[in-house]
Design a protein around this motif. Structure first.
Motif, mmCIF file in Angstrom:
data_model
loop_
_atom_site.group_PDB
_atom_site.id
_atom_site.type_symbol
_atom_site.label_atom_id
_atom_site.label_comp_id
_atom_site.label_asym_id
_atom_site.label_seq_id
_atom_site.Cartn_x
_atom_site.Cartn_y
_atom_site.Cartn_z
ATOM 1 N N VAL A 216 83.665 49.367 59.049
ATOM 2 C CA VAL A 216 84.466 48.326 59.695
ATOM 3 C C VAL A 216 84.157 48.254 61.189
ATOM 4 N N ALA A 217 84.671 47.211 61.803
ATOM 5 C CA ALA A 217 84.599 47.061 63.261
ATOM 6 C C ALA A 217 85.858 46.353 63.738
ATOM 7 N N VAL A 218 86.283 46.672 64.944
ATOM 8 C CA VAL A 218 87.365 45.957 65.628
ATOM 9 C C VAL A 218 86.746 45.262 66.835
ATOM 10 N N VAL A 219 87.017 43.977 66.985
ATOM 11 C CA VAL A 219 86.494 43.225 68.128
ATOM 12 C C VAL A 219 87.658 42.530 68.825
ATOM 13 N N ALA A 220 87.708 42.616 70.148
ATOM 14 C CA ALA A 220 88.782 41.971 70.912
ATOM 15 C C ALA A 220 88.206 41.248 72.120
ATOM 16 N N LEU A 256 76.370 41.988 64.986
ATOM 17 C CA LEU A 256 75.827 41.120 66.042
ATOM 18 C C LEU A 256 76.105 39.647 65.736
ATOM 19 N N ARG A 257 76.004 39.278 64.444
ATOM 20 C CA ARG A 257 76.284 37.883 64.054
ATOM 21 C C ARG A 257 77.753 37.533 64.301
ATOM 22 N N ASN A 261 79.255 34.705 66.968
ATOM 23 C CA ASN A 261 80.181 33.641 66.552
ATOM 24 C C ASN A 261 81.464 33.660 67.373
ATOM 25 N N LEU A 262 81.986 34.858 67.647
ATOM 26 C CA LEU A 262 83.232 34.959 68.414
ATOM 27 C C LEU A 262 83.014 34.505 69.860
ATOM 28 N N LEU A 263 81.868 34.866 70.425
ATOM 29 C CA LEU A 263 81.565 34.444 71.799
ATOM 30 C C LEU A 263 81.415 32.934 71.878
ATOM 31 N N GLU A 264 80.784 32.330 70.872
ATOM 32 C CA GLU A 264 80.635 30.865 70.865
ATOM 33 C C GLU A 264 81.989 30.172 70.779
ATOM 34 N N LYS A 265 82.900 30.793 70.022
ATOM 35 C CA LYS A 265 84.255 30.231 69.893
ATOM 36 C C LYS A 265 84.975 30.222 71.239
ATOM 37 N N HIS A 266 84.678 31.211 72.100
ATOM 38 C CA HIS A 266 85.393 31.346 73.367
ATOM 39 C C HIS A 266 84.614 30.810 74.573
ATOM 40 N N THR A 267 83.474 30.186 74.339
ATOM 41 C CA THR A 267 82.724 29.583 75.441
ATOM 42 C C THR A 267 82.379 28.156 75.081
ATOM 43 N N ASP A 277 78.681 33.695 78.805
ATOM 44 C CA ASP A 277 79.276 34.110 80.074
ATOM 45 C C ASP A 277 80.205 35.302 79.889
ATOM 46 N N ILE A 278 80.586 35.583 78.642
ATOM 47 C CA ILE A 278 81.522 36.676 78.382
ATOM 48 C C ILE A 278 80.731 37.949 78.123
#
Length: 388
Positions: A216-220, A256-257, A261-267, A277-278
């Motif tokens: 698993v992984a946790v991402v915030a 990494l994928r 995706n999460l970075l694209e959602k927030h930029t 930029d994050i």
């Protein structure tokens, strides 16, 4: 969704007395079978802790831990190597700790550390050593693996110290095979609420070629309160043992994928844009040496990642000789498996905590009466690079 945490109060003395109780006397209820970070009701906690809003004094708690460990050998004395890239020292660096703390059930039940006395593996001893390590370095961001005492120890104690947290248990934790276990182990991410504001998080069950795995992984996504800059932090623990290199590589690619995706959602950048930029921080026990494909994948990722602990080497090109050193029935294992990856375009490494020497670690290796895990903690200070 951020885990609801319950600040503990009443001063360090009551906290100390709660910690000295035998936490393993009755197993905790298991968390729900999904990967959401919703804690079960913990019957082992003093309810008055949860009603009071006072914060625990970290200096007093550290003193209490040291008092509980007064008959043990002293902790490793480790120094920070400060890196000067010509820039002036940052006024308020972000301290990050990565640590596989060793699941209690595995340490006592399955891991077979043949040179480590059983008393050194007891939870009544190890919990103070772990807390002492955390309180010594006081990270703003804390990434832990093999956490099987989240609900009864780490979540409430660290909440009292001002940390918010997210926990993701493994779907089939090997801890559950150990009699008297404390529930499943997993990855936990803690962050200092005075330094960071929570924006978003996701708990990921890593896949290999679209097949779900047990890792698993946790991402915030967090926002730094002093600079207003955002930061994406991930904590993970990849599949162990030799013969599974292909699976670790697939899990790394999956992580990494998810991060992309999460970075694209927030930029505002278009889908597929190579950078963000994050800034990213990815902490983990990768169970992979630097010669493995998963390591090369992270190094070659379009996210422009580098490994912070390479900064300790001459020229910044090689990893430490070891981040774990243990003796099992199969023999001695001294190797590097743990990493703090960072976005080298947007973050700067200001300081790195050095590794204990072989002499400090001692002939029986880890864990021991002076160190609670078979993995060493990694601690780095980072600062945001100025935007161009």
């Amino acid at each position: 969704m951020e885990t609801m945490v319950c600040p503990m109060g009443g001063g360090a003395t009551r906290l100390y007395s709660t910690l000295t109780q035998t936490l393993s006397s009755s197993p905790l209820p298991l968390p729900p079978p999904h990967l959401g970070p919703h804690p079960p009701v913990d019957t082992n906690l003093d309810p008055s802790f949860c009603q009071e809003q006072k914060q625990t004094d970290p200096a007093e708690l550290l003193r209490q831990c040291e008092e509980a460990l007064r008959d043990s050998p002293p902790r490793f004395h480790r120094k920070f190597t400060h890196l000067n890239d010509g820039d002036s020292a940052p006024s308020s660096p972000i301290r990050v700790m990565q640590w596989n703390i060793l699941a209690q059930a595995l340490g006592e039940g399955l891991d077979s550390f043949v040179q480590c006395p059983l008393e050194a593996l007891s939870w009544s001893h190890r919990k103070y050593l772990i807390l002492e390590e955390l309180l010594t370095y006081r990270p703003h961001i804390l990434c832990l693996q093999e956490v099987d005492h989240y609900y009864d120890t780490f979540q409430p104690v660290l909440a009292g110290l001002g940390y918010s947290s997210i926990f993701c248990p493994k779907p089939w934790s090997p801890c559950l095979d150990v009699e008297g276990n404390n529930g499943p182990d997993g990855c936990a991410l803690f962050f200092d609420q005075s330094r960071f504001e929570f924006l978003d998080s996701v708990n990921i069950r890593l896949s290999a070629m679209r097949i779900p795995t047990n890792q698993v992984a946790v991402v915030a996504i967090l926002r730094c309160r002093s600079t207003g800059r955002c930061l994406c932090v991930a904590v993970t623990h990849l599949k162990a043992r030799s013969g599974w290199e292909w699976l670790r590589s697939a899990q790394g690619s999956d992580l990494l994928r998810h991060l992309q995706n999460l970075l694209e959602k927030h930029t505002d950048r278009p889908t597929g844009a190579p950078t963000s930029d994050i800034p990213l921080l990815i902490c983990g026990d990768f169970n992979a040496t630097p010669t493995e494909e998963v390591y090369r994948r992270f190094l070659a990722s379009p996210l422009s990642l580098d490994s912070a602990y390479k900064k300790l080497s001459q020229g910044g090109l090689t990893e430490p000789e070891y981040t774990t050193w243990k003796i099992r029935p199969t023999g001695e294992c001294c190797t590097t498996l743990d990493y703090i990856w960072y976005s080298q375009d947007t973050l700067r490494v200001d300081a790195v905590l050095d590794m204990p020497t072989e002499e400090q670690i001692g002939p029986n290796r880890l864990p021991s009466f002076s160190y609670p895990s078979d993995h060493l903690s990694l601690v780095c200070d980072f600062s945001f690079k100025e935007k161009e």
